[in-house]
Design a protein around this motif. Structure first.
Motif, PDB file in Angstrom:
ATOM      1  N   UNK A  39       0.824  -1.213   0.000  1.00 13.55           N
ATOM      2  CA  UNK A  39       0.000   0.000   0.000  1.00 13.55           C
ATOM      3  C   UNK A  39       0.857   1.262   0.000  1.00 13.55           C
ATOM      4  N   UNK A  40       2.071   1.161   0.520  1.00 13.25           N
ATOM      5  CA  UNK A  40       2.953   2.324   0.538  1.00 13.25           C
ATOM      6  C   UNK A  40       2.594   3.375   1.555  1.00 13.25           C
ATOM      7  N   UNK A  41       1.777   3.028   2.534  1.00 11.90           N
ATOM      8  CA  UNK A  41       1.407   3.981   3.585  1.00 11.90           C
ATOM      9  C   UNK A  41       2.544   4.061   4.602  1.00 11.90           C
ATOM     10  N   UNK A  42       3.356   5.083   4.469  1.00 12.37           N
ATOM     11  CA  UNK A  42       4.559   5.220   5.280  1.00 12.37           C
ATOM     12  C   UNK A  42       4.580   6.561   5.987  1.00 12.37           C
ATOM     13  N   UNK A  43       5.125   6.577   7.197  1.00  9.11           N
ATOM     14  CA  UNK A  43       5.419   7.811   7.909  1.00  9.11           C
ATOM     15  C   UNK A  43       6.930   7.992   7.857  1.00  9.11           C
ATOM     16  N   UNK A  44       7.384   9.039   7.199  1.00  3.41           N
ATOM     17  CA  UNK A  44       8.827   9.240   7.006  1.00  3.41           C
ATOM     18  C   UNK A  44       9.287  10.448   7.802  1.00  3.41           C
ATOM     19  N   UNK A  45      10.196  10.211   8.763  1.00  6.29           N
ATOM     20  CA  UNK A  45      10.757  11.269   9.600  1.00  6.29           C
ATOM     21  C   UNK A  45      12.048  11.765   8.970  1.00  6.29           C
ATOM     22  N   UNK A  46      12.156  13.073   8.807  1.00  8.84           N
ATOM     23  CA  UNK A  46      13.334  13.662   8.184  1.00  8.84           C
ATOM     24  C   UNK A  46      13.793  14.872   8.990  1.00  8.84           C
ATOM     25  N   UNK A  47      15.030  15.276   8.741  1.00  9.05           N
ATOM     26  CA  UNK A  47      15.542  16.512   9.319  1.00  9.05           C
ATOM     27  C   UNK A  47      15.282  17.652   8.345  1.00  9.05           C
ATOM     28  N   UNK A  48      15.608  18.849   8.783  1.00  9.00           N
ATOM     29  CA  UNK A  48      15.484  19.984   7.883  1.00  9.00           C
ATOM     30  C   UNK A  48      16.674  20.112   6.960  1.00  9.00           C
ATOM     31  N   UNK A  49      17.680  19.239   7.132  1.00 10.10           N
ATOM     32  CA  UNK A  49      18.887  19.316   6.325  1.00 10.10           C
ATOM     33  C   UNK A  49      18.935  18.248   5.248  1.00 10.10           C
ATOM     34  N   UNK A  50      19.742  17.202   5.493  1.00 16.52           N
ATOM     35  CA  UNK A  50      19.940  16.164   4.479  1.00 16.52           C
ATOM     36  C   UNK A  50      18.642  15.454   4.135  1.00 16.52           C
ATOM     37  N   UNK A  51      17.785  15.239   5.129  1.00 14.53           N
ATOM     38  CA  UNK A  51      16.526  14.551   4.872  1.00 14.53           C
ATOM     39  C   UNK A  51      15.622  15.340   3.950  1.00 14.53           C
ATOM     40  N   UNK A  52      15.557  16.647   4.160  1.00  8.33           N
ATOM     41  CA  UNK A  52      14.704  17.490   3.327  1.00  8.33           C
ATOM     42  C   UNK A  52      15.188  17.507   1.882  1.00  8.33           C
ATOM     43  N   UNK A  98       1.879   1.684   7.612  1.00  4.68           N
ATOM     44  CA  UNK A  98       2.424   0.329   7.647  1.00  4.68           C
ATOM     45  C   UNK A  98       3.774   0.284   8.358  1.00  4.68           C
ATOM     46  N   UNK A  99       4.538   1.371   8.262  1.00  3.24           N
ATOM     47  CA  UNK A  99       5.876   1.402   8.840  1.00  3.24           C
ATOM     48  C   UNK A  99       6.335   2.843   8.976  1.00  3.24           C
ATOM     49  N   UNK A 100       7.384   3.020   9.788  1.00  2.00           N
ATOM     50  CA  UNK A 100       8.027   4.321   9.970  1.00  2.00           C
ATOM     51  C   UNK A 100       9.403   4.260   9.321  1.00  2.00           C
ATOM     52  N   UNK A 101       9.767   5.309   8.628  1.00  2.08           N
ATOM     53  CA  UNK A 101      11.101   5.418   8.038  1.00  2.08           C
ATOM     54  C   UNK A 101      11.822   6.585   8.699  1.00  2.08           C
ATOM     55  N   UNK A 102      12.995   6.323   9.238  1.00  2.00           N
ATOM     56  CA  UNK A 102      13.850   7.385   9.753  1.00  2.00           C
ATOM     57  C   UNK A 102      14.910   7.683   8.715  1.00  2.00           C
ATOM     58  N   UNK A 103      14.866   8.871   8.120  1.00  2.00           N
ATOM     59  CA  UNK A 103      15.771   9.240   7.031  1.00  2.00           C
ATOM     60  C   UNK A 103      16.620  10.419   7.475  1.00  2.00           C
ATOM     61  N   UNK A 104      17.887  10.152   7.785  1.00  2.00           N
ATOM     62  CA  UNK A 104      18.759  11.230   8.234  1.00  2.00           C
ATOM     63  C   UNK A 104      19.921  10.712   9.057  1.00  2.00           C
ATOM     64  N   UNK A 105      20.424  11.581   9.938  1.00  2.42           N
ATOM     65  CA  UNK A 105      21.527  11.212  10.813  1.00  2.42           C
ATOM     66  C   UNK A 105      21.041  10.558  12.090  1.00  2.42           C
TER      67      UNK A 105
END
Length: 354
Positions: A37-50, A89-96
């Protein structure tokens, strides 16, 4: 006769290579990780993640993006509360490290699996069962499930400031000293050692220590990334941080607590602490070799190199055992007074060629 074994808590997917982010959507669609389904919560920073959001968003149309302000407990709780409003469905942590630790905590709080997508290699927490978050008392460690998948794109790692790679090197090398402390605790206090966890952590550190490459080489970055992931899994296997935390990390914590506004990076302090701890235990050749490797990669081996006087470093070493009550390392074993620490440091500085 029954076959006796144990299950090892570890990610379902570990993808470490140049260009790994190009296949992130495929990893996230793996039914073992989340769903199609691709229902994801993606956490990012204001730097590299953004920055990476613009690159990844077209391939993740069902994702909702959450910008995290920092690496505090309040940030992690706010993230979890925001995620409760949706169905994912899942959480993605994208960053440092700070973003991934916030995502770990939030995912555990809302009961979802976490996918860790690291944009730097600053420490071994990206695959560990611990989220380290700043709180009102300073800094706390919170138990969380291991990430269900880890993705590290070496092309992205090379674009990050080199200080992050250097920090990861110091953290990885400190495993070697931490395992020696664990063995000391077993001899002197009867503490149990998990042999598998110790082997994984030690070999991760040794692989980084003995690799001839440098911070700009894919081969070296691959070994470093794998070593940091293996260290995190080793902590899961043992059920605590023992495989990667001994006198080296006590010294690191003491820097942070005594001089919070002047402390260097986690890995710089751990690497310095490890080289000094190896000297204290009488492993003079190993200490000198570790210091040589740290220097080759541009890391400090003397307190003056991170802005501290000798007297301040002596204060740090004297205070260090108080940071982890109940942990037995070479510092607790020797129980050195102020003058003895000064003498030991003078010997160490001379031995490594200050």
């Amino acid at each position: 006769m029954p076959v006796l074994t144990r299950l090892i808590p570890s990610p379902v997917v570990v993808d470490i290579r140049p260009g790994a982010l190009n296949d992130l959507a495929g990893v996230l669609a793996d039914q073992r990780i989340c769903s199609s389904t691709g229902k994801l919560a993606i956490a990012i920073s204001g730097g590299s993640g953004a920055v990476l959001r613009g690159r990844l968003a077209p391939s993740l149309p069902g994702a909702e993006w959450f910008e995290v302000g920092g690496g505090t407990l309040d940030d992690a709780i706010k993230l979890a509360d925001a995620m409760k409003k949706g169905r994912y469905d899942a959480v993605v942590g994208l960053g440092g490290g700070k973003i991934i630790d916030c995502a770990k905590f939030a995912a555990a709080r809302v009961g979802l699996p976490l996918v860790a997508v690291a944009t730097n290699l600053s420490h071994d927490g990206l695959c560990s069962p611990v989220a380290t978050l700043d709180n009102d008392a300073g800094r706390g460690s919170y138990g969380v499930p291991n990430p269900i998948a880890v993705v590290i794109d070496l092309d992205v790692i090379r674009e990050a400031p080199v200080r992050f790679v250097r920090s990861g090197i110091g953290d990885a090398l400190s495993n070697i000293s931490a395992i020696r402390d664990w063995e000391l605790a077993a001899r002197e206090r009867g503490e149990d050692i998990d042999g598998l966890a110790a082997a994984m952590a030690r070999q991760a550190g040794e692989a980084v220590l003995r690799h001839p490459g440098g911070v700009g080489d894919d081969g070296f970055l691959q070994v470093l990334a794998e070593g940091l992931v293996l260290t995190g899994i080793a902590m899961s296997v043992s059920g605590d941080s023992r495989p990667a935390s001994g006198a080296c990390h006590e010294i690191n914590h003491a820097f942070d607590l005594l001089f919070p506004k002047r402390a260097a990076s986690h890995g710089e302090q751990c690497g310095l602490g490890a080289a000094f701890a190896m000297h204290l235990r009488g492993a003079r050749e190993e200490s000198a070799f570790m210091a040589e490797v740290l220097r080759r990669h541009g890391l400090p081996v003397l307190p003056e190199e991170i802005g501290f006087t000798v007297d301040e470093f002596v204060q740090v070493v004297e205070y260090a055992p108080q940071t982890r009550p109940g942990r037995y390392t070479i510092l607790e074993h020797l129980n050195l007074n102020t003058d003895q620490i000064k003498d030991a440091y003078a010997d160490y500085a001379k031995a490594i060629g200050s």
